[in-house]
Design a protein around this motif. Sequence first.
Motif, PDB file in Angstrom:
ATOM      1  N   ARG A 189       0.833  -1.210   0.000  1.00  0.00           N
ATOM      2  CA  ARG A 189       0.000   0.000   0.000  1.00  0.00           C
ATOM      3  C   ARG A 189       0.865   1.256   0.000  1.00  0.00           C
ATOM      4  O   ARG A 189       0.554   2.244  -0.653  1.00  0.00           O
ATOM      5  N   GLU A 192       2.492   1.581  -3.422  1.00  0.00           N
ATOM      6  CA  GLU A 192       1.493   1.615  -4.506  1.00  0.00           C
ATOM      7  C   GLU A 192       1.766   0.503  -5.516  1.00  0.00           C
ATOM      8  O   GLU A 192       1.835   0.726  -6.723  1.00  0.00           O
ATOM      9  N   SER A 195      -0.560  -1.160  -8.246  1.00  0.00           N
ATOM     10  CA  SER A 195      -1.121   0.043  -8.863  1.00  0.00           C
ATOM     11  C   SER A 195      -1.451   1.032  -7.757  1.00  0.00           C
ATOM     12  O   SER A 195      -1.270   0.756  -6.564  1.00  0.00           O
ATOM     13  N   ARG A 196      -1.941   2.192  -8.143  1.00  0.00           N
ATOM     14  CA  ARG A 196      -2.302   3.213  -7.157  1.00  0.00           C
ATOM     15  C   ARG A 196      -3.659   2.961  -6.519  1.00  0.00           C
ATOM     16  O   ARG A 196      -4.084   3.713  -5.645  1.00  0.00           O
ATOM     17  N   ASN A 197      -4.342   1.921  -6.951  1.00  0.00           N
ATOM     18  CA  ASN A 197      -5.639   1.583  -6.378  1.00  0.00           C
ATOM     19  C   ASN A 197      -5.413   0.850  -5.050  1.00  0.00           C
ATOM     20  O   ASN A 197      -5.412  -0.371  -4.983  1.00  0.00           O
ATOM     21  N   THR A 198      -5.191   1.617  -3.994  1.00  0.00           N
ATOM     22  CA  THR A 198      -4.873   1.018  -2.694  1.00  0.00           C
ATOM     23  C   THR A 198      -6.065   0.312  -2.066  1.00  0.00           C
ATOM     24  O   THR A 198      -5.888  -0.482  -1.138  1.00  0.00           O
ATOM     25  N   TRP A 199      -7.287   0.591  -2.568  1.00  0.00           N
ATOM     26  CA  TRP A 199      -8.446  -0.118  -2.038  1.00  0.00           C
ATOM     27  C   TRP A 199      -8.333  -1.610  -2.337  1.00  0.00           C
ATOM     28  O   TRP A 199      -8.652  -2.441  -1.490  1.00  0.00           O
ATOM     29  N   GLN A 200      -7.871  -1.978  -3.537  1.00  0.00           N
ATOM     30  CA  GLN A 200      -7.687  -3.387  -3.868  1.00  0.00           C
ATOM     31  C   GLN A 200      -6.698  -4.037  -2.912  1.00  0.00           C
ATOM     32  O   GLN A 200      -6.935  -5.132  -2.405  1.00  0.00           O
ATOM     33  N   THR A 201      -5.570  -3.364  -2.680  1.00  0.00           N
ATOM     34  CA  THR A 201      -4.568  -3.909  -1.770  1.00  0.00           C
ATOM     35  C   THR A 201      -5.123  -4.044  -0.362  1.00  0.00           C
ATOM     36  O   THR A 201      -4.785  -4.979   0.363  1.00  0.00           O
ATOM     37  N   GLN A 203      -8.048  -4.914   0.432  1.00  0.00           N
ATOM     38  CA  GLN A 203      -8.834  -6.140   0.507  1.00  0.00           C
ATOM     39  C   GLN A 203      -7.963  -7.346   0.840  1.00  0.00           C
ATOM     40  O   GLN A 203      -8.314  -8.178   1.674  1.00  0.00           O
TER      41      GLN A 203
END
Length: 292
Positions: A189, A192, A195-201, A203
């Motif tokens: 997180r 990044e 990717s920069r989509n930290t919401w996925q990480t 999870q």
Amino acid sequence: MAEQTESYTKVTLLPAELLLRVYNALPSLFDAANLRATCHLLRSVWTLHRTVIVDALVIKKIDCYPYARQLLAKGRRGIPVEKKELADNELAMLVRNAATIDGFIGHIERNLVPELKVSGIPQAKRNTIYAGRSTHPPTLTPTERLRVIRASYQMWTILQNDDDTVRKEVFRLRPRQLWYFAELTDWARVAEFPSRNTWQTFQILKASKAALSRMYKELWDCERPFFWNEVPDEEGWGLYVIWDHWQDGLRNLICRRPVGNLEWDREGEPRVEFWDSEEGDELFVEGIYRDV
């Protein structure tokens, strides 16, 4: 122009065996593609020996290749693992994914390795693992690098699933792999990754913490161990279990019943079946279950 034509003629006069060596000596698949486009002869050498060239330029240069292929299989295009002959664009995806993971490793090496001290571990272990240094080498050791690469591919592959499947996939990880995975998801997180989509990480981070808690409940009927400054905030909390000098401690955390944070039952019989050996374990000079 005459000089260029003469050089071109000399290259085309080389036997196919030498042209194949030229291909195999190139630093990357992209250089090979550029060379292939220069003339019909070089294109024919590529076509005839494509498998050998790809093996030299891609497969042998990508660490944890089976995990890299699993990521391709789970990706948007779903390239089956059993597909042996990958198209050029699929090979390029392999290379790009590996470069992304190298970037994650670089983030760890820039931000964590300079602060990592190993002076407190036994001298014999320092001599074996870190060539007697009191500080960690400036880059990850080969075995540390393999742990990070393997867990990174696992993270990235699991992220291709929906939330319900993410949890199931994480819960299937064996104890040792789960610890590496859980620790690196927290750091991912911050970096990044992928990717920069930290919401996925986030999870997979939640799933890994839940999986660790369930694992210790099932194995030892106790709470899972916590590290002394494990704080789930946006800054992360560093890395511990991936380092070579931490493997004996991790083995004790897994194979002995925890009695506190980073403490384990020193009298009980270790459960060796919970520990999976991996490449590089021979580096650890301490006894298999000797406390560090």
